[in-house]
Scaffold this motif. Structure first.
Motif, PDB file in Angstrom:
ATOM      1  N   UNK A 207       7.476   4.266   0.834  1.00 41.93           N
ATOM      2  CA  UNK A 207       6.797   3.693   2.078  1.00 41.93           C
ATOM      3  C   UNK A 207       5.645   1.883   1.108  1.00 41.93           C
ATOM      4  N   UNK A 208       4.696   3.106   0.088  1.00 37.56           N
ATOM      5  CA  UNK A 208       4.080   1.971  -1.299  1.00 37.56           C
ATOM      6  C   UNK A 208       4.898   0.579  -1.709  1.00 37.56           C
ATOM      7  N   UNK A 209       6.181   1.461  -2.045  1.00 39.96           N
ATOM      8  CA  UNK A 209       6.824   0.954  -2.131  1.00 39.96           C
ATOM      9  C   UNK A 209       7.219  -0.840  -1.190  1.00 39.96           C
ATOM     10  N   UNK A 210       7.120  -0.697   0.088  1.00 41.40           N
ATOM     11  CA  UNK A 210       7.720  -1.454   1.875  1.00 41.40           C
ATOM     12  C   UNK A 210       6.739  -1.431   1.690  1.00 41.40           C
ATOM     13  N   UNK A 211       5.705  -1.273   1.691  1.00 39.73           N
ATOM     14  CA  UNK A 211       4.104  -2.115   1.620  1.00 39.73           C
ATOM     15  C   UNK A 211       3.855  -3.164   0.471  1.00 39.73           C
ATOM     16  N   UNK A 212       4.754  -3.288  -0.203  1.00 44.88           N
ATOM     17  CA  UNK A 212       4.386  -4.475  -1.414  1.00 44.88           C
ATOM     18  C   UNK A 212       5.072  -5.057  -1.518  1.00 44.88           C
ATOM     19  N   UNK A 213       5.893  -4.953  -0.992  1.00 48.98           N
ATOM     20  CA  UNK A 213       7.656  -5.781  -1.115  1.00 48.98           C
ATOM     21  C   UNK A 213       7.170  -6.697   0.305  1.00 48.98           C
ATOM     22  N   UNK A 214       6.936  -5.866   1.601  1.00 52.04           N
ATOM     23  CA  UNK A 214       7.219  -6.437   2.547  1.00 52.04           C
ATOM     24  C   UNK A 214       8.269  -6.469   3.038  1.00 52.04           C
TER      25      UNK A 214
END
Length: 404
Positions: A207-214
């Motif tokens: 989830x943090x990775x997806x938050x960063x990339x959007x």
């Protein structure tokens, strides 16, 4: 019907079939076979043994007086001998098993591991326009654009991987239940409890990775990291900004959680409680032999390879070459030469090989956990740490807004 056939893209079908054959039969399955060989050789080095260093041709089985020993190639044909052994072994099915589910379980273990590879971007793109004269001469239209090195470029890549990969636990549970034996049953129960525990941490770590990339498109993630530094190596492009370096800490935490959870999801040491010999004989596949046992074996290594591919794509730049813009090797959409596209594919699989060697190193370096320790680690440490990391990433993104 005629309109449907007229709109049918034959080139897309052919390229998709070629990519499926290449990735599945020419890359993944050979990597599965040689991952076993690498594990045997690597463990031999760690334990100061020789390991498989030669392979013989058993001509004595056909009436000859002497076998032929193949020297000088480091036992590289040993996987072929192992595969032939599984094919020729007796396929024994105990009378007490539930036959349908007993046969179905190995397939449910192997197939999901292979299906998840369709969303992995194993390269940037390949410009095959040099083949157009031959295709036109054969009556085709030729390639009008470079071919993407991914079978299915979905916008929900990580969700697809988690959804399909989680089906593998059904194969293990069915194997344990359908065998009608206490050791396989206990192994299946252990594996299901373990996967439920660590799938939570695995999902939260991403989830943090997806938050960063959007973004949920794995191909776009790899393209961004090629130009602006990997999540774990932000040393060029926009990776040198303050915001990216501040977010390096939660990305490192996500990578560590993801890696540990992948060990648990693939039943690798120190998380192989579902098949530990000291307690459960062989766990959920105790009653299996021949190719059905081989499918469990292949499913484990295929899951290792796909898990390594996801980790490489999310955190280590995927197919991107380190410091590519500084070396003049950056990806340019629609203008990537064929040699650079091939180099990207080689880079991606080289990273996967390195990750698999890390899997093997951990297996032969650490002792096995007790089951209560395994569950405590998953529920009382990994889950809370992954959840706190999501909150930390959100707070840092508010203080250091980024545009990806």
């Amino acid at each position: 019907m005629a309109t449907l056939l007229a709109s049918f893209d034959l080139t897309l079908l052919i390229t998709s079939v070629v990519k499926i054959v290449f990735l599945t039969f020419l890359v993944i399955l050979p990597m599965v076979a040689y991952s076993v060989y690498a594990e045997r050789r690597f463990s031999a080095i760690i334990q100061d043994r020789v390991g498989p260093n030669r392979t013989g041709i058993p001509l004595t089985l056909f009436g000859f007086k002497k076998d032929i020993q193949i020297f000088g190639i480091g036992g590289l044909v040993q996987p072929l001998a192992d595969g032939l052994k599984f094919l020729l072994k007796e396929d024994f099915t105990p009378r007490t098993v539930n036959t349908f589910y007993y046969w179905l379980a190995p397939c449910l273990t192997m197939v999901p591991a292979l299906m998840t590879c369709v969303v992995l971007p194993f390269g940037s793109e390949l410009d095959l326009s040099f083949l157009n004269p031959l295709i036109v001469a054969a009556g085709g239209t030729g390639f009008t654009a470079p071919i993407k090195s991914v079978i299915a470029d979905l916008n929900v890549g990580p969700l697809f991987v988690f959804a399909i990969a989680s089906l593998g636990v059904y194969g293990i549970v069915l194997a344990g239940w359908s065998s009608n034996s206490k050791y396989p049953f206990l192994g299946g129960v252990r594996s299901s409890a373990q996967m439920i525990s660590y799938e939570l941490s695995l999902g939260l770590s991403v989830i943090p990775v997806l938050m960063v990339f959007g973004e949920l498109n794995l191909s776009k993630m790899a393209i961004y990291q090629d130009a602006n530094g990997w999540l774990l190596l932000p040393l060029w492009g926009n990776g040198l900004t303050v915001g990216r370096w501040v977010l390096w800490v939660p990305m490192l935490i996500s990578f560590c959680i993801f890696t540990v959870a992948m060990f648990a999801e693939t039943n690798r040491l120190p998380f192989d409680l579902a098949e530990c010999e000291t307690e459960l004989v062989a766990g959920y596949h105790t009653e299996y032999s021949s190719m059905k046992f081989a499918l469990f074996f292949m499913g484990e290594y295929a899951a290792m390879i796909i898990g390594s591919g996801i980790a490489v794509t999310l955190f280590l730049g995927g197919w991107s070459i380190p410091f590519a813009p500084l070396l003049g090797l950056e990806y340019t959409a629609g203008a990537t030469p064929i040699w650079l596209g091939i180099l990207h594919i080689a880079t991606f699989f080289a990273k996967i090989v390195g990750f698999i060697l890390f899997f093997i190193l951990i297996r032969w370096s650490l002792p096995r956990f007790r089951f209560d320790q395994l569950m405590k680690l998953g529920w009382l440490f990994m889950f809370e740490l992954a959840l706190a990391n999501v909150v930390l990433t959100a707070v840092l993104m508010i203080w250091f807004p980024l545009k990806f």
